[in-house]
Design an enzyme around this catalytic site. Structure first.
Site, PDB file in Angstrom:
ATOM      1  N   TYR A   1      21.886   2.178   1.780  1.00 14.36           N
ATOM      2  CA  TYR A   1      20.457   2.449   1.972  1.00 14.36           C
ATOM      3  C   TYR A   1      20.242   3.061   3.361  1.00 14.36           C
ATOM      4  CZ  TYR A   1      15.479   1.364   2.814  1.00 14.36           C
ATOM      5  OH  TYR A   1      14.141   1.440   3.130  1.00 14.36           O
TER       6      TYR A   1
ATOM      7  N   SER B   1      13.194   4.728   7.596  1.00 11.94           N
ATOM      8  CA  SER B   1      13.354   3.286   7.860  1.00 11.94           C
ATOM      9  C   SER B   1      14.110   3.071   9.163  1.00 11.94           C
ATOM     10  CB  SER B   1      14.136   2.628   6.720  1.00 11.94           C
ATOM     11  OG  SER B   1      14.439   1.285   7.045  1.00 11.94           O
TER      12      SER B   1
HETATM   13  N1  LIG Z   1       9.270  -2.757   2.543  1.00 16.35           N
HETATM   14  C1  LIG Z   1      10.067  -2.569   3.586  1.00 16.35           C
HETATM   15  O1  LIG Z   1      10.496  -3.535   4.257  1.00 16.35           O
HETATM   16  C2  LIG Z   1      10.459  -1.178   4.007  1.00 16.35           C
HETATM   17  C3  LIG Z   1      11.058  -1.011   5.284  1.00 16.35           C
HETATM   18  C4  LIG Z   1      11.431   0.258   5.685  1.00 16.35           C
HETATM   19  C5  LIG Z   1      11.205   1.349   4.851  1.00 16.35           C
HETATM   20  N2  LIG Z   1      10.634   1.158   3.613  1.00 16.35           N
HETATM   21  C6  LIG Z   1      10.425   2.333   2.767  1.00 16.35           C
HETATM   22  O2  LIG Z   1       9.047   2.419   2.468  1.00 16.35           O
HETATM   23  C7  LIG Z   1       8.893   3.144   1.241  1.00 16.35           C
HETATM   24  C8  LIG Z   1       7.933   2.367   0.353  1.00 16.35           C
HETATM   25  O3  LIG Z   1       8.535   1.134   0.003  1.00 16.35           O
HETATM   26  P1  LIG Z   1       7.685  -0.183  -0.274  1.00 16.35           P
HETATM   27  O4  LIG Z   1       8.065  -1.168   0.745  1.00 16.35           O
HETATM   28  O5  LIG Z   1       6.264   0.169  -0.455  1.00 16.35           O
HETATM   29  O6  LIG Z   1       8.353  -0.711  -1.610  1.00 16.35           O
HETATM   30  P2  LIG Z   1       7.877  -0.631  -3.144  1.00 16.35           P
HETATM   31  O7  LIG Z   1       6.538  -1.220  -3.272  1.00 16.35           O
HETATM   32  O8  LIG Z   1       9.010  -1.200  -3.908  1.00 16.35           O
HETATM   33  O9  LIG Z   1       7.748   0.924  -3.387  1.00 16.35           O
HETATM   34  C9  LIG Z   1       8.801   1.777  -3.746  1.00 16.35           C
HETATM   35  C10 LIG Z   1       8.197   2.787  -4.672  1.00 16.35           C
HETATM   36  O10 LIG Z   1       9.116   3.848  -4.941  1.00 16.35           O
HETATM   37  C11 LIG Z   1       8.952   4.174  -6.298  1.00 16.35           C
HETATM   38  N3  LIG Z   1      10.113   4.889  -6.809  1.00 16.35           N
HETATM   39  C12 LIG Z   1      11.404   4.536  -6.671  1.00 16.35           C
HETATM   40  N4  LIG Z   1      12.174   5.455  -7.278  1.00 16.35           N
HETATM   41  C13 LIG Z   1      11.340   6.378  -7.802  1.00 16.35           C
HETATM   42  C14 LIG Z   1      11.535   7.553  -8.551  1.00 16.35           C
HETATM   43  N5  LIG Z   1      12.759   7.961  -8.898  1.00 16.35           N
HETATM   44  N6  LIG Z   1      10.462   8.278  -8.936  1.00 16.35           N
HETATM   45  C15 LIG Z   1       9.215   7.869  -8.616  1.00 16.35           C
HETATM   46  N7  LIG Z   1       8.952   6.763  -7.905  1.00 16.35           N
HETATM   47  C16 LIG Z   1      10.017   6.020  -7.508  1.00 16.35           C
HETATM   48  C17 LIG Z   1       8.755   2.828  -6.992  1.00 16.35           C
HETATM   49  O11 LIG Z   1       8.215   3.032  -8.269  1.00 16.35           O
HETATM   50  P3  LIG Z   1       8.178   1.827  -9.370  1.00 16.35           P
HETATM   51  O12 LIG Z   1       7.009   0.975  -8.942  1.00 16.35           O
HETATM   52  O13 LIG Z   1       7.964   2.547 -10.631  1.00 16.35           O
HETATM   53  O14 LIG Z   1       9.501   1.135  -9.254  1.00 16.35           O
HETATM   54  C18 LIG Z   1       7.801   2.175  -6.022  1.00 16.35           C
HETATM   55  O15 LIG Z   1       6.468   2.544  -6.294  1.00 16.35           O
HETATM   56  C19 LIG Z   1      10.288   3.316   0.665  1.00 16.35           C
HETATM   57  O16 LIG Z   1      10.747   4.607   0.965  1.00 16.35           O
HETATM   58  C20 LIG Z   1      11.113   2.286   1.418  1.00 16.35           C
HETATM   59  O17 LIG Z   1      12.467   2.658   1.490  1.00 16.35           O
HETATM   60  C21 LIG Z   1      10.246  -0.078   3.187  1.00 16.35           C
END
Ligand SMILES: NC(=O)c1ccc[n+]([C@@H]2O[C@H](COP(=O)([O-])OP(=O)(O)OC[C@H]3O[C@@H](n4cnc5c(N)ncnc54)[C@H](OP(=O)(O)O)[C@@H]3O)[C@@H](O)[C@H]2O)c1
Length: 265
Positions: A171, A158
């Site tokens: 985070y 990120s």
């Molecule tokens: N969205 C943003 O603005 C943003 C910006 C920068 C970086 N990121 C990074 O991008 C990545 C994807 O995030 P996203 O935006 O797509 O959000 P998201 O839709 O909330 O996805 C996060 C995923 O991680 C899974 N997860 C969390 N803990 C877990 C565990 N212990 N075991 C297995 N699965 C787990 C969640 O599963 P559940 O569905 O079961 O909860 C969910 O599917 C993350 O690493 C996040 O930090 C996101």
């Protein structure tokens, strides 16, 4: 009578079949960003092994990707916090795919900054999910790929890891650790034929950010996924996405500390 090689190539190896050989393991496949990226790979005929902790959501994602053209889809339900189970899970995935070209690590939690400030256990949980668990997975996968002298590790970190801010520094610290780990891993394994891609998204419209103020202005998840898929194909080292976050973070990283500590970021 012998068959002309050119005629054979035209009929036996259509472009889609060439991409079908791409074997992709996705950790955190129910993530909004991962799902959007997998839709691109599915349409290109990739083989996918999807790992997520929510069985119902994972089954829905898998069914959707099959309909969209994936050559092969298999799944495993797993809580990726459980590092002891990683070796068995990863070996099973590679066995199911009969090989591995790309591993895509997308799972992560935003966590609650104010709870993490008050309670170390909350902070430790964020660090475990976003940093320690990926380090466990990447250590196993990197060694596997180095043995084969091939593979791509694409990992979502990120922009928050580029500089700690008061609003989300726990985070941010987890992602800073992950980015530093990926940089060192790349320095070790690139010469062995293994690519490490550090993906640094700015704010993206997904479940993770849906309750945040101004989230309607965040980046579109499908556009972010297209950039990620292109960066994987191009074997890039680092991707800021959307691209403007690269100059923005350059400026933020270079604000003098005496000024930065007074800002409300
Ligand atoms: N969205 C943003 O603005 C943003 C910006 C920068 C970086 N990121 C990074 O991008 C990545 C994807 O995030 P996203 O935006 O797509 O959000 P998201 O839709 O909330 O996805 C996060 C995923 O991680 C899974 N997860 C969390 N803990 C877990 C565990 N212990 N075991 C297995 N699965 C787990 C969640 O599963 P559940 O569905 O079961 O909860 C969910 O599917 C993350 O690493 C996040 O930090 C996101």
């Amino acid at each position: 009578m012998s068959t002309q090689p050119s005629a054979l190539a035209a009929h036996a190896v259509p472009a889609r079949t060439i991409y079908a050989s791409k074997k992709i393991l996705v950790l955190g496949a129910t993530s909004g960003i991962a799902e959007a990226t997998c839709r691109i790979w599915a349409a290109e005929g990739a083989s996918l092994f999807l790992v997520g902790r929510n069985a119902e959501k994972l089954a829905a994602v898998a069914a959707d990707l099959k309909v969209r053209g994936a050559h092969y889809v298999d799944t495993a339900v797993a809580d990726l916090d459980d590092t002891a189970k990683h070796p068995e899970l990863l070996a099973h995935a590679i066995n199911s795919l009969t090989g591995l070209d790309i591993a895509y690590l997308a799972h992560g939690v935003l966590g609650d900054q104010s709870h993490a400030e008050a309670d170390f256990e909350v902070a430790a949980q964020i660090l475990h999910t976003n940093f320690t668990a990926p380090v466990s997975i990447l250590t196993w996968l990197a060694n596997h790929m180095v043995q084969r002298k091939a593979g791509i590790l694409a990992v979502i970190s990120s922009v928050a890891g580029d500089r700690g801010r008061k609003s989300n520094y726990v985070y941010g610290a987890s992602k800073a650790g992950l980015s530093a780990f990926l940089g060192g891993l790349r320095n070790r394994v690139d010469r062995e034929g293994v690519t490490v891609l550090t993906i640094k998204p700015g704010p993206v419209k997904t479940a993770m950010t849906s309750s945040m103020k101004g989230s309607e202005k965040f980046a579109d998840v499908n556009a972010v996924a297209r950039s990620i898929a292109a960066a994987v194909s191009a074997r890039k080292d680092t991707l800021y996405v959307p691209f403007q976050w690269q100059p923005i973070m350059f400026i933020i990283r270079n604000i003098p500390e005496r000024v930065f500590k007074k800002l409300n970021l």
